[in-house]
Design an enzyme around this catalytic site. Sequence first.
Site, mmCIF file in Angstrom:
data_model
loop_
_atom_site.group_PDB
_atom_site.id
_atom_site.type_symbol
_atom_site.label_atom_id
_atom_site.label_comp_id
_atom_site.label_asym_id
_atom_site.label_seq_id
_atom_site.Cartn_x
_atom_site.Cartn_y
_atom_site.Cartn_z
ATOM 1 N N GLU B 64 -6.141 -45.871 37.877
ATOM 2 C CA GLU B 64 -7.267 -45.453 39.321
ATOM 3 C C GLU B 64 -8.767 -45.014 39.801
ATOM 4 O O GLU B 64 -9.151 -45.305 40.186
ATOM 5 C CB GLU B 64 -5.992 -44.662 40.206
ATOM 6 C CG GLU B 64 -4.853 -45.586 41.035
ATOM 7 C CD GLU B 64 -3.473 -45.019 39.874
ATOM 8 O OE1 GLU B 64 -3.720 -45.120 38.676
ATOM 9 O OE2 GLU B 64 -2.756 -45.642 40.326
ATOM 10 N N HIS B 133 5.523 -41.086 47.822
ATOM 11 C CA HIS B 133 5.545 -42.522 48.013
ATOM 12 C C HIS B 133 5.491 -42.357 49.597
ATOM 13 O O HIS B 133 6.397 -43.083 50.052
ATOM 14 C CB HIS B 133 7.122 -43.095 47.232
ATOM 15 C CG HIS B 133 6.480 -43.247 46.158
ATOM 16 N ND1 HIS B 133 5.654 -42.721 45.112
ATOM 17 C CD2 HIS B 133 6.805 -44.706 45.784
ATOM 18 C CE1 HIS B 133 5.512 -43.522 44.617
ATOM 19 N NE2 HIS B 133 5.959 -44.637 43.982
HETATM 20 C C1 LIG Z 1 -0.035 -43.548 38.949
HETATM 21 C C2 LIG Z 1 0.755 -44.467 39.703
HETATM 22 N N1 LIG Z 1 -0.371 -45.716 39.579
HETATM 23 C C3 LIG Z 1 0.646 -47.003 39.973
HETATM 24 C C4 LIG Z 1 2.223 -46.911 40.564
HETATM 25 C C5 LIG Z 1 3.240 -47.859 40.464
HETATM 26 N N2 LIG Z 1 4.335 -48.108 39.598
HETATM 27 C C6 LIG Z 1 5.466 -47.792 38.951
HETATM 28 S S1 LIG Z 1 5.666 -48.416 37.808
HETATM 29 C C7 LIG Z 1 4.885 -48.789 37.634
HETATM 30 C C8 LIG Z 1 5.239 -49.376 35.971
HETATM 31 C C9 LIG Z 1 5.008 -48.246 34.710
HETATM 32 O O1 LIG Z 1 5.242 -48.319 33.411
HETATM 33 P P1 LIG Z 1 5.745 -48.035 32.342
HETATM 34 O O2 LIG Z 1 5.083 -46.912 32.520
HETATM 35 O O3 LIG Z 1 5.174 -48.604 31.235
HETATM 36 O O4 LIG Z 1 7.581 -47.291 32.584
HETATM 37 P P2 LIG Z 1 8.306 -48.558 32.814
HETATM 38 O O5 LIG Z 1 8.356 -48.385 33.828
HETATM 39 O O6 LIG Z 1 8.169 -49.656 32.403
HETATM 40 O O7 LIG Z 1 9.535 -47.727 32.073
HETATM 41 C C10 LIG Z 1 3.939 -48.975 38.445
HETATM 42 C C11 LIG Z 1 2.385 -49.359 37.623
HETATM 43 C C12 LIG Z 1 2.761 -45.968 40.235
HETATM 44 N N3 LIG Z 1 4.402 -45.012 40.589
HETATM 45 N N4 LIG Z 1 1.778 -44.487 39.520
#
Ligand SMILES: Cc1ncc(C[n+]2csc(CCOP(=O)(O)OP(=O)(O)O)c2C)c(N)n1
Lengths: 351, 351, 322, 322
Positions: B64, B133
Amino acid sequence: MSAITRTISYVDAIREATDLEMARDEAVILFGLDVDDPKAIQGTTRGLLEKYGAERVFGTPLSEDAMTGAAIGMAMAGLRPIHVHIRMDFLLLCMNQLINIAAKAHYMYGAQVRVPLVVRSMIGRSWGQGAQHSQGLYSYFMHVPGMKVVAPTNPHDAKGTLIAAIRDDNPVMYVEHRFLHFQKGPVPEESYVVEPGRARVLEEGSDVTIVGISQALVESVRAARYLESVGVKAEIIDPIWLAPLDIDTIVESVKKTGALCVVDNGWTSCGAGAEIVARVIETIGAIQPIRVLRLGFAATTCPPTPSLEEHFYPNGQTIASAVYDLVSGQARGWMPDERADLKEIEFRGPF
Amino acid sequence: MSAITRTISYVDAIREATDLEMARDEAVILFGLDVDDPKAIQGTTRGLLEKYGAERVFGTPLSEDAMTGAAIGMAMAGLRPIHVHIRMDFLLLCMNQLINIAAKAHYMYGAQVRVPLVVRSMIGRSWGQGAQHSQGLYSYFMHVPGMKVVAPTNPHDAKGTLIAAIRDDNPVMYVEHRFLHFQKGPVPEESYVVEPGRARVLEEGSDVTIVGISQALVESVRAARYLESVGVKAEIIDPIWLAPLDIDTIVESVKKTGALCVVDNGWTSCGAGAEIVARVIETIGAIQPIRVLRLGFAATTCPPTPSLEEHFYPNGQTIASAVYDLVSGQARGWMPDERADLKEIEFRGPF
Amino acid sequence: MQHSQSSSSFSPDIFRDLYRIRRVEEEVARVYPTDRIKSPVHLSIGQEAISVAVCKPLRADDIVFLSYRSHAGYLAKGGDLRAMIAELYGKATGSAQGKGGSMHLVDVAHGVMGASAVVGTTIPHAIGYAYAMKVRREDRIVVCFFGDGATDEGVFDESLNFAALKRLPILFVCENNSYAIHTHQSQRHFVSNIAERARVRGIPSEVVEDDLAALLTRAEAAVAAVRRGEGPRFLECVTYRWKEHVGPGDDFHLGYRTRDEAEPWYARDAVRIAGDALDAAERQRIIDDVEKEIAEAFAFAEESPFPGKEELMKNVFAEARR
Amino acid sequence: MQHSQSSSSFSPDIFRDLYRIRRVEEEVARVYPTDRIKSPVHLSIGQEAISVAVCKPLRADDIVFLSYRSHAGYLAKGGDLRAMIAELYGKATGSAQGKGGSMHLVDVAHGVMGASAVVGTTIPHAIGYAYAMKVRREDRIVVCFFGDGATDEGVFDESLNFAALKRLPILFVCENNSYAIHTHQSQRHFVSNIAERARVRGIPSEVVEDDLAALLTRAEAAVAAVRRGEGPRFLECVTYRWKEHVGPGDDFHLGYRTRDEAEPWYARDAVRIAGDALDAAERQRIIDDVEKEIAEAFAFAEESPFPGKEELMKNVFAEARR
Ligand SMILES: Cc1ncc(C[n+]2csc(CCOP(=O)(O)OP(=O)(O)O)c2C)c(N)n1
Ligand SMILES: Cc1ncc(C[n+]2csc(CCOP(=O)(O)OP(=O)(O)O)c2C)c(N)n1
Ligand SMILES: [Mg+2]
Ligand SMILES: [Mg+2]
């Protein structure tokens, strides 16, 4: 209260408070960019590295976000971190950790963790600091539940509120204005706390209540001197803690004076002054008409050039002029000449 | 104004505004986490990747801070980026770029650069979103000079303010509440702008002025229906733009009603409501007593469990109850029963 | 449970832990459509082996930090099952009395220091906690779990730097399931080499493939090295999320990935493999035990009360305790 | 200017550029104690060769982004000298009419897109600008200058990732002077290998020692590669800051570094080396020219008016221009 005989500077008061607490409690730990360097954060951390060692006093990489998160992790582990930032503006790099975690952890983790974190942040001014080295952003921390905010204005309170902040089991934003660093005043040698949530009526008056925040309090006291010359008696209040805010003391005063001016060390829009005004009016606005005025940074980016910067900040004269209009209920067009005897303003108590 | 015959949803209004502007101006570019994924940000970006290609519509890494900085760099280069965040809470990761650069660049670079940046940020609610959230942090952007802030409450304004935001040469924070995404309403097919700095009096009334921000406006309209049943006539104002704020429209209304309630979609302390109250009182507080009340998030972290969350947000009934007390000047202990016919609130204009 | 690709034998404990997490998740998924769970759920199904292998060599007083996809880590570390389910239900008996929800599971008594909904945010907490252990000369260690998406965030790199610089007792575990929501790693990174980014900081680092035996060995070695005071270690564990990003279902219909992509992962299912290594009677005893525990936990959550209104304003601030 | 360590010959332009920057900085330092400069100054003395070498192969329409230690980059790219000095003086004729100050120099007409006081903040601007060039199929490039301290910030890693992912036309130039204020790199990084951190992202990267000839060659090659569309490149240029972090003086008395540490750098002074390569008459002609230009610029700044009060509230918002 007995008279305090020793006079020290605001810088030394901070250093002493930190020293006393580090000696008292092994869990207290001090870090941040440059806390261990030759300039020792304006002297506020001088000697502490030598006394407490490099594990308890250390400089960090330029990683405000991770270091704030690390501070939270340390706090969860039972340490009591003091994280120092030489500019409040840099806090914008770690807002996620401060707002999304520090302020919320105790609640959202069902009271299983505590975050006894102190964030020391400095506000600058003058010498062409400009856009990114001048902001007083404490209203951001007043906005979110779960954080305490304090902006001591004199050496006595600098020490007492810092000790209170370190002992508090919640995150505390501790705001220091660099101009105040040079203030001297009476400070007891022993440990003491200036408790959250209590304002101080610095001077009594009947015509208008002036609440001055951080360095703006000094300007407000200057303004009171000017106002005397036109027969206006101002009541001056130092809120000390912005969260929790001692609104009762302010309300009592405004009930009496019928006029409120908040002089802020930040922008007014959604600022500390807006909150103070709104809470006063919510309490007594239905009962009586109240004259209200907020002063603070001009609604613009801070310009470094002195010809503009002098109009960016309210000062004793401009405050006096505006308050005179406020109590008069009309524009008087009065602006006092600068008085040399008001250059040095010191608080001698009572505390 | 001629009647608008077509009804579309808030989501479609956003999509259409983006589409029209991307077609009109090659410089408009859309990105952010997941804008190009199958869910297409609740549908607001649906079809745009196919139409404008992966250089103008793209998802990003989870960065971000850098992506906000990149958006600013693109804007300096003459593009008109729209940067999308599915949660406003994530903006806390990029406050440095938004506050220290985007808001200040035009001024501190001596008007040599412009930052025509739109940041779309969504506020959530319910379904256990909880602490991180759910935050409506727009007062942070109202605090700093150099940013515009808009929180449209209906499909018509969603389209018109987004087009205005995209065409604006300044950074604009565009705030969308997910509950509003499902709203339907009349929206002209052609391009139009809803200009910054103009509020709308949605319903006229004589007893109290209610200003509702973002989704809180819908709750305010519900409250007005309940209040009718006890004979209270509320004037309902939608500020639309929070910065610049059309304070005149609000002041005019309060002059008439003598009572002001701001219902916010965020915390009240140093919030949008504090600013609105302070400005109203600065203008007319000296002339008449004014009853004032701010409602908003409870001063606590948002809890996900429904038994607590229902008390975290003001709703039509609790607003009505509090406003009834406000206009009565005393605690009435009245709380209306929920009315099923108020479940769906739609704005049919006039706009 | 017909054939096994691995000939290793695994202890009954491993099967129990794996099976327990799998079945908890399946129950969550089963109950979810009834709306009795009051929180978005990010299921760990398919990724359980990482948590189980890494937590196996941990002591009760070691600490883990988790992301919002926390169920497996929480349970593997010994987090209380009843408090977890009650928290998902939003009940007063939940780990955070309904004030945390699925994305903020915590159980300090069992060393689960808390999960966070904002990606990457708990990584620096983990280094801070490890710093506290280090200055107190403890022999405890911290494990920090996160996804591949979290490594996009700058705070990840900042945290690696500090952990390396201060030689912290921390094991970083990246659960690389290739996706951040619906976006593949190849759309986010020019080179797919997360483990290298730790190595370049001077942190011994390795990629561990999706193989239960390998996971157990590598995790044990890494934990031992960290506990010996050798400084931080990094494991990039290759894995796959079987269910949709958030919610109880499959998501092949969305079109961002195919069932073909998933099949090889299903075939390597660690739960089945660990079960196959046991004799049928023993396996059944474990299954019966676990099913009973899970049924009880859900019943507990169902029967527990919601928190009362007076809870809303409690614990905004911590009260002084001295 | 007695002896030269390098036998290379350098063009008069190189000497002019180096000498000009050095002398501007020295003049700033000389005037500073009079308080006529109204802004903190971060002098580039000792580091000039990097800016000069990197900007040499740039075109007028290429773009540079700078940190607050921006004087060398600003001048090397062609930023207006008079506007710069006037800005330091806080005058209405300054590059930002006195609203920027020393830390926010800008000259868009000459491709200087602006400096920032918060460390690391301009790095993502640079990638954004490069993205715009890329989608518009331009053959311009962006150069992004920053210090070793900026590489501590997460935004640096995030920006490398995006630049690599999108194959952006950008050259990253890290001026590694070993210090962030008074803190040495070894106190901030476990391994001193900034260039490696770019390489691990798939960005061709090299360390360039403090040698003018090497700098010129390596910078030219890097700029050419970026311009050919080969994606991002990274140069870590080893250098040394001669003066205190901020302000006009030396700082050996502070004790964080010694004069002994500095001596070898003084001995390699690029300004002298480039001058030695010229014949005396030519060198003198350049010196005279430059001195005249500098004197005029300072006189211009001195004589210029301060901005009037009405400027305070101007340009908070950009006015519509269409
Ligand atoms: C800082 C931030 N940006 C965006 C989001 C939206 N978001 C929630 S989960 C996610 C994906 C995260 O992927 P990863 O770290 O690979 O974890 P996984 O879900 O695959 O376990 C995103 C982009 C968030 N929660 N926090
Ligand atoms: C985000 C941020 N943190 C801290 C500071 C205070 N600060 C100003 S300059 C500086 C050192 C930067 O070092 P480097 O990037 O190496 O640049 P150099 O001064 O050596 O050119 C620091 C820490 C800042 N301006 N911004
Ligand atoms: Mg993932
Ligand atoms: Mg440096």
